[in-house]
Design an enzyme around this catalytic site. Structure first.
Site, PDB file in Angstrom:
ATOM      1  N   TYR A 174       0.688  -1.099  -0.036  1.00 34.94           N
ATOM      2  CA  TYR A 174      -0.077  -0.001   0.025  1.00 34.94           C
ATOM      3  C   TYR A 174       0.977   1.317  -0.070  1.00 34.94           C
ATOM      4  O   TYR A 174       1.691   1.542   1.120  1.00 34.94           O
ATOM      5  CB  TYR A 174      -0.919   0.160   1.248  1.00 34.94           C
ATOM      6  N   LYS A 202      -1.870  -1.855  -4.040  1.00 35.25           N
ATOM      7  CA  LYS A 202      -2.615  -0.543  -4.031  1.00 35.25           C
ATOM      8  C   LYS A 202      -1.754   0.661  -4.351  1.00 35.25           C
ATOM      9  O   LYS A 202      -1.100   1.129  -3.216  1.00 35.25           O
ATOM     10  CB  LYS A 202      -3.641  -0.415  -2.829  1.00 35.25           C
TER      11      LYS A 202
END
EC number: 4.1.3.16
Length: 333
Positions: A174, A202
């Site tokens: 992330y 992500k």
């Protein structure tokens, strides 16, 4: 009324069925469409907000109420304890309890991604194991950033490798530089993509060139790139991203899922028209007004938003009107 404003109505009968279906086989420009993955991350994941009561305690009843509404939308799964879940403001006990609550309410065919990133490698491993025990399918691990000057590619590669080695569930990296001030370096991502227990990233930075390079350089790996915002979802799909973790999906879940379908089926003109109408509302509930704006807008669409935890404060009356105007101008209210 909101759903009636969408321009591509023939898709709606299929959307209801999709929420009960097996993971979809996308077509279109997705470079992963012919590549097998150990875990299919294709589709839309809303990063859930954490509902708080007026006394700022986690309101599990309101959380369950929101979850009941989300089951009618064809999300691939849900993200719990991301940035929009006010993750830094929850105690460790609350974090685990929220994941457990969501898992109990979530159909088994929906994936549950849970934020477990901490500042130390040791703490991240411990919380990741707890998330797995609470029912998470995947751990979403944000970059440690407090000592960002020391967070070199080598340090981050070692951190994520150690966590992935110890984790009983797969990891999704992330990178959210707007919050951490630290972008996970591309060379680190490419190295980590080779780890068998790291299945994706992500990326919320919005650098489309970087995302395209990630897809291009990892196409031989069991690794998928997820767009971290609805504002650049279409562009991400055009370059081969697999799915999106989009704050706006908390509010406009069905339209964001429709954008996913249009892109994956190659209906690019219709997808572009829809993408245009999502950009300003998305910006309003992310960069401009943040989580207080996101929670306020949720209330207009029948969800529970409620207060944020201090020091996040509510919007002013003028900000609320500006936010409402943004949704109205794009045909959502």
């Amino acid at each position: 009324a909101v759903l009636g404003t969408l321009r591509v109505s023939p898709l709606w009968p299929t959307l209801a069925a999709l929420c009960r279906a097996a993971p979809r086989q996308h077509r279109g420009l997705n470079t992963h469409s012919g590549t097998g993955h150990s875990l299919d991350l294709r589709g839309i994941f809303p990063p859930l907000t954490t509902p708080f009561s007026p006394t700022h305690e986690v309101d599990y009843a309101q959380l369950e109420g929101n979850l009941r509404r989300y089951t009618s939308i064809p999300f691939r799964g849900l993200v719990v304890l991301g940035s929009n879940g006010e993750y830094p403001y929850l105690t460790t006990h609350e974090r685990v309890e929220v994941v457990s609550c969501v898992r109990q309410a979530l159909p088994r065919d929906r994936l549950l991604l849970a934020g477990s990133g901490c500042e130390s490698t040791q703490a991240t491993i411990k919380l990741t194991v707890s998330m797995a025990e609470a029912g998470a399918d995947v751990a979403l691990v944000v970059t440690p950033c407090y000592y960002r000057g020391a967070m070199t590619s080598a340090a981050l590669i070692q951190h994520y490798t150690d966590v992935a080695d110890a984790s009983p569930i797969p990891l999704v990296l992330y990178s959210v530089p707007a919050n951490t001030g630290l972008e996970l370096p591309l060379e680190a991502v490419l190295t980590l993509a080779q780890h068998p227990n790291i299945v994706g990233i992500k990326d919320s930075g919005g650098d489309i060139t970087r995302m395209g390079l990630m897809v291009h350089k990892t196409w031989k790996e069991d690794f998928q790139v997820l767009a971290g915002s609805a504002s650049f979802l279409l562009a991400s799909y055009a370059l081969g991203a697999s799915g999106g973790i989009c704050a706006l999906a908390n509010i406009l879940g069905a339209p964001v899922c429709q954008l996913d379908r249009l892109c994956q089926e190659g209906h690019w003109q219709e997808a572009r028209d829809l993408q245009h109408r999502l950009i300003e509302p998305n910006t309003a509930v992310t960069r401009r007004f943040g989580i207080p704006g996101l929670k306020k807008a949720m209330e207009w669409f029948g969800y529970y938003g409620g207060p944020c935890r201090a020091p996040l404060g509510p919007l002013s009356s003028s900000q609320v009107e500006e936010l409402r105007g943004t949704f109205s101008a794009n045909g959502w209210l």
